[in-house]
Design a protein around this motif. Structure first.
Motif, PDB file in Angstrom:
ATOM      1  N   THR A   1      -7.139   1.530  -6.500  1.00 52.72           N
ATOM      2  CA  THR A   1      -6.256   1.969  -5.431  1.00 52.72           C
ATOM      3  C   THR A   1      -6.411   1.068  -4.204  1.00 52.72           C
ATOM      4  O   THR A   1      -7.405   0.335  -4.072  1.00 52.72           O
ATOM      5  N   PRO A   2      -5.460   1.113  -3.273  1.00 52.27           N
ATOM      6  CA  PRO A   2      -5.627   0.343  -2.031  1.00 52.27           C
ATOM      7  C   PRO A   2      -6.921   0.671  -1.289  1.00 52.27           C
ATOM      8  O   PRO A   2      -7.573  -0.225  -0.745  1.00 52.27           O
ATOM      9  N   ASP A   3      -7.320   1.945  -1.289  1.00 55.55           N
ATOM     10  CA  ASP A   3      -8.566   2.308  -0.617  1.00 55.55           C
ATOM     11  C   ASP A   3      -9.758   1.650  -1.286  1.00 55.55           C
ATOM     12  O   ASP A   3     -10.686   1.179  -0.596  1.00 55.55           O
ATOM     13  N   LEU A   4      -9.762   1.591  -2.619  1.00 53.36           N
ATOM     14  CA  LEU A   4     -10.876   0.964  -3.322  1.00 53.36           C
ATOM     15  C   LEU A   4     -10.913  -0.536  -3.018  1.00 53.36           C
ATOM     16  O   LEU A   4     -11.993  -1.113  -2.828  1.00 53.36           O
TER      17      LEU A   4
ATOM     18  N   GLY B   1     -18.590  -7.513   3.206  1.00 53.23           N
ATOM     19  CA  GLY B   1     -18.833  -7.961   4.570  1.00 53.23           C
ATOM     20  C   GLY B   1     -17.588  -8.303   5.346  1.00 53.23           C
ATOM     21  O   GLY B   1     -17.677  -8.932   6.409  1.00 53.23           O
ATOM     22  N   LEU B   2     -16.407  -7.910   4.844  1.00 57.31           N
ATOM     23  CA  LEU B   2     -15.138  -8.206   5.506  1.00 57.31           C
ATOM     24  C   LEU B   2     -14.370  -6.908   5.730  1.00 57.31           C
ATOM     25  O   LEU B   2     -14.371  -6.025   4.866  1.00 57.31           O
ATOM     26  N   ARG B   3     -13.712  -6.791   6.849  1.00 58.97           N
ATOM     27  CA  ARG B   3     -12.965  -5.577   7.159  1.00 58.97           C
ATOM     28  C   ARG B   3     -11.465  -5.891   7.153  1.00 58.97           C
ATOM     29  O   ARG B   3     -10.976  -6.708   7.936  1.00 58.97           O
ATOM     30  N   GLY B   4     -10.760  -5.230   6.231  1.00 52.31           N
ATOM     31  CA  GLY B   4      -9.323  -5.390   6.181  1.00 52.31           C
ATOM     32  C   GLY B   4      -8.636  -4.521   7.213  1.00 52.31           C
ATOM     33  O   GLY B   4      -9.176  -3.498   7.647  1.00 52.31           O
ATOM     34  N   ASP B   5      -7.415  -4.931   7.611  1.00 50.88           N
ATOM     35  CA  ASP B   5      -6.674  -4.125   8.588  1.00 50.88           C
ATOM     36  C   ASP B   5      -5.718  -3.151   7.912  1.00 50.88           C
ATOM     37  O   ASP B   5      -4.914  -2.489   8.574  1.00 50.88           O
ATOM     38  N   GLY B   6      -5.800  -3.044   6.588  1.00 48.46           N
ATOM     39  CA  GLY B   6      -4.976  -2.092   5.849  1.00 48.46           C
ATOM     40  C   GLY B   6      -3.777  -2.705   5.171  1.00 48.46           C
ATOM     41  O   GLY B   6      -3.145  -2.065   4.332  1.00 48.46           O
ATOM     42  N   ARG B   7      -3.446  -3.935   5.499  1.00 48.44           N
ATOM     43  CA  ARG B   7      -2.281  -4.574   4.883  1.00 48.44           C
ATOM     44  C   ARG B   7      -2.708  -5.321   3.613  1.00 48.44           C
ATOM     45  O   ARG B   7      -3.547  -6.218   3.671  1.00 48.44           O
ATOM     46  N   LEU B   8      -2.124  -4.911   2.494  1.00 46.30           N
ATOM     47  CA  LEU B   8      -2.416  -5.516   1.194  1.00 46.30           C
ATOM     48  C   LEU B   8      -1.109  -5.926   0.533  1.00 46.30           C
ATOM     49  O   LEU B   8      -0.106  -5.217   0.617  1.00 46.30           O
ATOM     50  N   LEU B   9      -1.145  -7.044  -0.155  1.00 43.73           N
ATOM     51  CA  LEU B   9      -0.008  -7.483  -0.962  1.00 43.73           C
ATOM     52  C   LEU B   9      -0.537  -7.899  -2.326  1.00 43.73           C
ATOM     53  O   LEU B   9      -1.366  -8.801  -2.419  1.00 43.73           O
TER      54      LEU B   9
ATOM     55  N   LEU C   1      -7.133  -9.358   7.457  1.00 40.58           N
ATOM     56  CA  LEU C   1      -8.386  -8.922   8.062  1.00 40.58           C
ATOM     57  C   LEU C   1      -8.185  -8.496   9.511  1.00 40.58           C
ATOM     58  O   LEU C   1      -7.236  -8.922  10.175  1.00 40.58           O
ATOM     59  N   GLU C   2      -9.114  -7.673   9.980  1.00 47.05           N
ATOM     60  CA  GLU C   2      -9.035  -7.198  11.356  1.00 47.05           C
ATOM     61  C   GLU C   2      -9.141  -8.332  12.369  1.00 47.05           C
ATOM     62  O   GLU C   2      -8.610  -8.231  13.483  1.00 47.05           O
ATOM     63  N   ASP C   3      -9.823  -9.423  11.975  1.00 48.37           N
ATOM     64  CA  ASP C   3      -9.980 -10.530  12.918  1.00 48.37           C
ATOM     65  C   ASP C   3      -8.756 -11.448  12.964  1.00 48.37           C
ATOM     66  O   ASP C   3      -8.762 -12.461  13.659  1.00 48.37           O
ATOM     67  N   GLY C   4      -7.731 -11.093  12.203  1.00 47.42           N
ATOM     68  CA  GLY C   4      -6.498 -11.862  12.226  1.00 47.42           C
ATOM     69  C   GLY C   4      -6.329 -12.826  11.075  1.00 47.42           C
ATOM     70  O   GLY C   4      -5.235 -13.346  10.865  1.00 47.42           O
ATOM     71  N   GLY C   5      -7.381 -13.079  10.305  1.00 51.05           N
ATOM     72  CA  GLY C   5      -7.270 -13.963   9.152  1.00 51.05           C
ATOM     73  C   GLY C   5      -6.812 -13.210   7.914  1.00 51.05           C
ATOM     74  O   GLY C   5      -6.428 -12.042   7.961  1.00 51.05           O
ATOM     75  N   SER C   6      -6.857 -13.868   6.782  1.00 52.16           N
ATOM     76  CA  SER C   6      -6.510 -13.235   5.506  1.00 52.16           C
ATOM     77  C   SER C   6      -7.272 -13.920   4.385  1.00 52.16           C
ATOM     78  O   SER C   6      -7.628 -15.098   4.490  1.00 52.16           O
ATOM     79  N   VAL C   7      -7.534 -13.167   3.330  1.00 47.38           N
ATOM     80  CA  VAL C   7      -8.251 -13.673   2.173  1.00 47.38           C
ATOM     81  C   VAL C   7      -7.554 -13.184   0.904  1.00 47.38           C
ATOM     82  O   VAL C   7      -6.727 -12.267   0.945  1.00 47.38           O
TER      83      VAL C   7
END
Length: 334
Positions: free
Chosen positions: A15-18, A27-35, A49-55
């Motif tokens: 799930t998105p939560d998982l 060690g990374l915090r997402g901002d909730g946006r997933l694709l 990510l919350e810091d503005g980047g993406s992985v």
């Protein structure tokens, strides 16, 4: 028609939560946006990510690879990156995961990589083909330094004989097509063996393994790979033949351009050209078995609704017979 697999619906728990919890575990915090990105074998997500980047986070299909095989792929990617070859290597994860590149969370193994975009290369352009050749020559120059220990080898047995036996033993081919398909597949494998005999002993090295245009991204700086999931031992030509298309004249021209760049960094043994159509045939058999083995993953019936029909398998009979003819032709001469 297809055997049930106990892990067929494992991804239903993803799930998105998982996904976000696994990312935080790394060690990374997402901002909730997933694709969710296009991948059938694994599940791959672009995570902001919350810091503005993406992985990019990849969750490996359970029981496909061992930990040792995945880590060997990661080590190869890092070896290439350290040689300044543009391959996107997985990130080293948090201290909670002992600084590894492979994480584990709620029964899923995953990796995290930097986001690198790009477009498909233009394979009708000679300059692009030469650049791709140089890229692959550099990759193979690193690949030949040492062998894989844990990952498999691309050969007739593992990519042909075993898959044919599995398809027949599991009754995958519809009964009305099975005799014709079995005869065509067995004849095609005989043709593959003849091609390998004609090539003689060829060097095996670490490969990308699945070098089609969908796995190569192009930017103004040139090409890069974003995934080595199918890396294995095999002949160098495996990473070259999928760049070729069209009639014999077009393929000869394309190959000459690729090799013009490739041989700036790696010698290429022309005997391997006996293997081009043989490898194409093995890929066709592998594709059929891959679909059958993954059919209980809901993503596969949705994406490949035509698989399993008598019409599709009849088409495979025609293609295998065409491949038998192609393997009987002289190899490309460059």
């Amino acid at each position: 028609m297809h055997d049930a697999h106990p892990l067929a619906h494992a991804y239903a728990r993803l799930t998105p939560d998982l996904v976000l919890d696994a990312l935080e575990h790394a060690g990374l915090r997402g901002d909730g946006r997933l694709l969710q990105l296009n991948s059938y074998e694994n599940r791959v997500f672009l995570c902001h990510l919350e810091d503005g980047g993406s992985v990019v986070v990849k969750f490996y299909r359970p029981q496909r690879w061992t930990d040792a095989q995945i880590l060997e792929e990661h080590a190869f990617a890092w070896e290439l990156a350290q040689a300044e070859i543009p391959v996107v290597a997985p990130c080293v994860l948090s201290e909670a995961l002992a600084g590894r590149t492979l994480g584990e969370f709620e029964g899923f193994r995953f990796s995290v990589s930097p986001r690198h975009g790009g477009r498909a290369p233009e394979l009708d352009d000679a300059w692009t083909l030469q650049r791709l050749g140089r890229f692959l020559g550099r990759l193979h120059a690193v690949g030949r330094r040492q062998p894989f220990v844990h990952r498999p080898t691309l050969d007739v047995h593992g990519f042909g004989e075993e898959l044919l036996a599995w398809l027949l033993n599991h009754g995958i081919v519809p009964a009305d097509v099975a005799p014709a398909w079995t005869a065509a597949a067995q004849a095609a494998l005989d043709g593959v063996r003849r091609c390998f005999e004609a090539a003689g002993p060829v060097a095996m090295l670490r490969l990308h393994g699945d070098c089609h245009v969908g796995n190569i991204l192009w930017t103004d700086a040139g090409p890069h790979f974003v995934d080595l999931d199918d890396a294995r031992m095999g002949p160098a030509v495996q990473d070259l033949w999928m760049l070729l298309s069209g009639d014999r004249s077009a393929r000869t021209h394309q190959l000459s351009q690729v090799l013009a760049g490739y041989e700036d960094f790696m010698p290429f043994e022309r005997r391997e050209l006996h293997l081009v159509e043989a490898l194409r045939t093995l890929r066709q058999l592998h594709f059929a078995a891959w679909l059958a083995r993954r059919w209980d993953d809901p993503a596969f019936p949705a994406a490949f609704p035509w698989f399993g029909s008598s019409a599709w398998w009849s088409g495979q009979v025609v293609q295998l017979r065409e491949q038998l003819e192609a393997m009987a032709e002289p190899p490309l001469a460059v």
